[in-house]
Motif scaffolding. Structure first.
Motif, PDB file in Angstrom:
ATOM      1  N   UNK A 103      -1.149   7.805   1.402  1.00 37.85           N
ATOM      2  CA  UNK A 103      -0.988   7.327   2.779  1.00 37.85           C
ATOM      3  C   UNK A 103      -0.870   5.810   2.814  1.00 37.85           C
ATOM      4  N   UNK A 104      -1.661   5.111   2.006  1.00 32.13           N
ATOM      5  CA  UNK A 104      -1.558   3.649   1.944  1.00 32.13           C
ATOM      6  C   UNK A 104      -0.158   3.236   1.503  1.00 32.13           C
ATOM      7  N   UNK A 105       0.398   3.972   0.553  1.00 28.63           N
ATOM      8  CA  UNK A 105       1.719   3.638   0.035  1.00 28.63           C
ATOM      9  C   UNK A 105       2.818   3.900   1.068  1.00 28.63           C
ATOM     10  N   UNK A 106       2.681   4.974   1.819  1.00 28.41           N
ATOM     11  CA  UNK A 106       3.710   5.375   2.785  1.00 28.41           C
ATOM     12  C   UNK A 106       3.622   4.611   4.100  1.00 28.41           C
ATOM     13  N   UNK A 107       2.433   4.127   4.461  1.00 30.02           N
ATOM     14  CA  UNK A 107       2.207   3.522   5.778  1.00 30.02           C
ATOM     15  C   UNK A 107       3.160   2.384   6.133  1.00 30.02           C
ATOM     16  N   UNK A 108       3.511   1.473   5.204  1.00 30.15           N
ATOM     17  CA  UNK A 108       4.418   0.382   5.578  1.00 30.15           C
ATOM     18  C   UNK A 108       5.786   0.862   6.045  1.00 30.15           C
ATOM     19  N   UNK A 109       6.180   2.093   5.697  1.00 25.98           N
ATOM     20  CA  UNK A 109       7.488   2.625   6.087  1.00 25.98           C
ATOM     21  C   UNK A 109       7.389   3.663   7.200  1.00 25.98           C
ATOM     22  N   UNK A 110       6.166   3.930   7.673  1.00 31.38           N
ATOM     23  CA  UNK A 110       5.965   4.957   8.699  1.00 31.38           C
ATOM     24  C   UNK A 110       5.010   4.405   9.750  1.00 31.38           C
TER      25      UNK A 110
END
Length: 211
Positions: A103-110
């Motif tokens: 989730x930390x990795x995906x958050x900047x794009x979502x």
């Protein structure tokens, strides 16, 4: 043909299926079609509940964390203050933390996931601050600012979890030793107070909607 369910029940089913796929494949690889196949419904039905993939994965993460926090709160209310703190700081299951790390990795794009993640970090910090205040009130620790201490300890726990779960640089026992020792020193607790409670893995179990 998919079984007809009332809207609230169908939504829960979709969220549970999404989280299963996230845990297996990661946020970035989950599509609406994947979720439809997992549930056993047509693609259009998923869009009836969630217009975009970003909304769907954010809602699944949101539901899982809210359920987890409720379950954690029920457990900690039954524990003595020091035991509650040890339980909160101890290593949680690998599958749980891999979802958070992803989730930390995906958050900047979502943006939707970013909002949910931020909200839950703040909720978790407030919960931990409450536990720290309980330990202070019991005369087992000292803290001039439980909220600031909670943020510091959360950052430490998350960093240690990455080294343990994602990379394997340290094992579970060392992860707990690092966090417990730092918490005891920072909160001016008796050395070994946290490890002596022998915490059990009662946290970090996703309370997901059922199918």
């Amino acid at each position: 043909m998919a079984t007809r369910l009332d809207p609230a029940r169908r939504r829960e089913q979709i969220l549970a299926a999404t989280l299963r796929l996230v845990a297996r494949d990661g946020f970035a690889r989950v599509t609406l079609r994947d979720v439809a196949a997992e549930v056993g419904v047509v693609h259009g039905l998923i869009r009836h509940y969630f217009a975009t993939r970003e909304q769907l994965v954010a809602a699944a993460f949101d539901a899982a964390v809210l359920g987890e926090l409720r379950a954690d709160a029920e457990v900690e209310e039954q524990l003595e203050p020091v035991a509650a703190l040890a339980d909160w700081l101890s290593t949680t299951p690998r599958g749980h933390y891999l979802v958070w790390i992803d989730a930390w990795s995906e958050a900047p794009r979502n943006p939707e996931l970013h909002a949910a993640l931020t909200r839950h970090h703040r909720d978790s910090d407030r919960h931990l601050a409450g536990i720290i205040q309980r330990v202070v009130d019991a005369g087992e620790a000292a803290s001039d600012d439980p909220a600031a201490d909670a943020r510091m300890l959360t950052a430490l726990v998350d960093g240690v979890a990455v080294q343990h779960h994602a990379i394997g640089l340290i094992d579970e026992a060392e992860a707990d030793r690092i966090v417990f020792r730092a918490a005891e020193e920072h909160l001016r607790m008796q050395a070994g107070a946290l490890s002596r409670t022998r915490p059990t893995p009662t946290r970090g179990l996703w309370a997901t909607p059922t199918d």
